[in-house]
Design a protein around this motif. Structure first.
Motif, short mmCIF file in Angstrom:
data_model
loop_
_atom_site.label_atom_id
_atom_site.label_comp_id
_atom_site.label_asym_id
_atom_site.label_seq_id
_atom_site.Cartn_x
_atom_site.Cartn_y
_atom_site.Cartn_z
N LEU A 136 0.83 -1.20 0.00
CA LEU A 136 0.00 0.00 0.00
C LEU A 136 0.87 1.26 0.00
O LEU A 136 0.49 2.27 -0.58
CB LEU A 136 -0.94 0.01 1.21
CG LEU A 136 -2.20 -0.86 1.07
CD1 LEU A 136 -2.95 -0.93 2.39
CD2 LEU A 136 -3.10 -0.35 -0.03
N ALA A 137 2.02 1.19 0.63
CA ALA A 137 2.91 2.35 0.69
C ALA A 137 3.39 2.77 -0.70
O ALA A 137 3.71 3.93 -0.92
CB ALA A 137 4.11 2.05 1.58
N ASP A 138 3.40 1.83 -1.63
CA ASP A 138 3.88 2.11 -2.99
C ASP A 138 2.76 2.41 -3.98
O ASP A 138 3.02 2.63 -5.15
CB ASP A 138 4.69 0.92 -3.51
CG ASP A 138 5.95 0.69 -2.70
OD1 ASP A 138 6.44 1.64 -2.07
OD2 ASP A 138 6.43 -0.46 -2.70
N LEU A 139 1.52 2.40 -3.51
CA LEU A 139 0.38 2.60 -4.41
C LEU A 139 -0.32 3.93 -4.16
O LEU A 139 -0.46 4.36 -3.02
CB LEU A 139 -0.68 1.51 -4.19
CG LEU A 139 -0.42 0.14 -4.75
CD1 LEU A 139 -1.57 -0.79 -4.38
CD2 LEU A 139 -0.28 0.18 -6.26
N SER A 140 -0.76 4.53 -5.23
CA SER A 140 -1.74 5.61 -5.12
C SER A 140 -3.07 4.97 -5.49
O SER A 140 -3.10 3.90 -6.09
CB SER A 140 -1.41 6.75 -6.08
OG SER A 140 -1.58 6.32 -7.41
N LEU A 141 -4.18 5.60 -5.16
CA LEU A 141 -5.47 5.02 -5.54
C LEU A 141 -5.56 4.87 -7.06
O LEU A 141 -6.12 3.89 -7.55
CB LEU A 141 -6.63 5.86 -5.01
CG LEU A 141 -6.89 5.68 -3.52
CD1 LEU A 141 -8.04 6.57 -3.08
CD2 LEU A 141 -7.18 4.24 -3.18
N ASP A 142 -5.00 5.81 -7.80
CA ASP A 142 -4.99 5.69 -9.25
C ASP A 142 -4.18 4.47 -9.69
O ASP A 142 -4.50 3.82 -10.67
CB ASP A 142 -4.40 6.94 -9.90
CG ASP A 142 -5.27 8.17 -9.68
OD1 ASP A 142 -6.48 8.00 -9.47
OD2 ASP A 142 -4.74 9.28 -9.73
N GLY A 143 -3.13 4.16 -8.95
CA GLY A 143 -2.27 3.03 -9.28
C GLY A 143 -2.87 1.69 -8.93
O GLY A 143 -2.39 0.65 -9.39
N PHE A 144 -3.92 1.68 -8.11
CA PHE A 144 -4.55 0.43 -7.73
C PHE A 144 -5.34 -0.16 -8.88
O PHE A 144 -5.38 -1.37 -9.05
CB PHE A 144 -5.48 0.66 -6.54
CG PHE A 144 -6.33 -0.53 -6.19
CD1 PHE A 144 -5.77 -1.65 -5.62
CD2 PHE A 144 -7.68 -0.55 -6.47
CE1 PHE A 144 -6.55 -2.76 -5.31
CE2 PHE A 144 -8.47 -1.64 -6.17
CZ PHE A 144 -7.89 -2.75 -5.59
N ASP A 145 -5.96 0.65 -9.67
CA ASP A 145 -6.87 0.16 -10.70
C ASP A 145 -6.19 -0.75 -11.72
O ASP A 145 -6.76 -1.75 -12.13
CB ASP A 145 -7.56 1.34 -11.40
CG ASP A 145 -8.82 0.91 -12.09
OD1 ASP A 145 -9.67 0.27 -11.43
OD2 ASP A 145 -8.94 1.18 -13.29
#
Length: 127
Positions: free
Chosen positions: A95-104
């Motif tokens: 999670l530390a390496d993700l933005s919400l945009d990057g999750f999709d």
């Protein structure tokens, strides 16, 4: 900015209908191609603040596991596991390496790949 588990719950809740939620797991259906849908689970691993995205391919007894491993080897995301008799495509991310945009992107890749594997190996849409 790093994403939190609470952020991720909100992101999923706004976009999809959650059919099961616990403290560290979200389960929901995602439309894929045509009239097909795919069951998805996102697990939070709080100790490491990671998420595990998984989507079912089929009952392990109903698929050719060797062929499944060969086909999954062509993908650049995730790996195959069998849990409680179900073959799953699973991918983990911090999670530390993700933005919400990057999750999709990984989320879509996992679900679409699992659906394609299910369709190719079983011809069905059970998951």
């Amino acid at each position: 900015m790093a994403t939190t588990w609470i952020d991720l719950i909100g992101y999923v809740r706004v976009r999809y209908e959650i059919f099961q939620q616990s403290e560290n797991v979200l389960r929901f259906h995602l439309p894929t191609t045509g009239d097909r849908t795919q069951r998805v689970a996102v697990h939070h691993v709080p100790a490491d603040d990671w998420i595990v995205i998984e989507s079912a391919v089929g009952r392990a007894d109903d698929v050719d596991l060797r062929r499944l491993l060969e086909l999954a080897g062509e993908s650049n995301i995730g790996g195959i596991v069998v849990a409680e008799g179900v073959a799953l495509l699973r991918h983990a991310a911090s999670l530390a390496d993700l933005s919400l945009d990057g999750f999709d992107r990984p989320f879509r890749l996992v679900t679409e790949a699992a659906d394609a594997l299910e369709h190719r190996l079983t011809g069905a849409d059970h998951f």
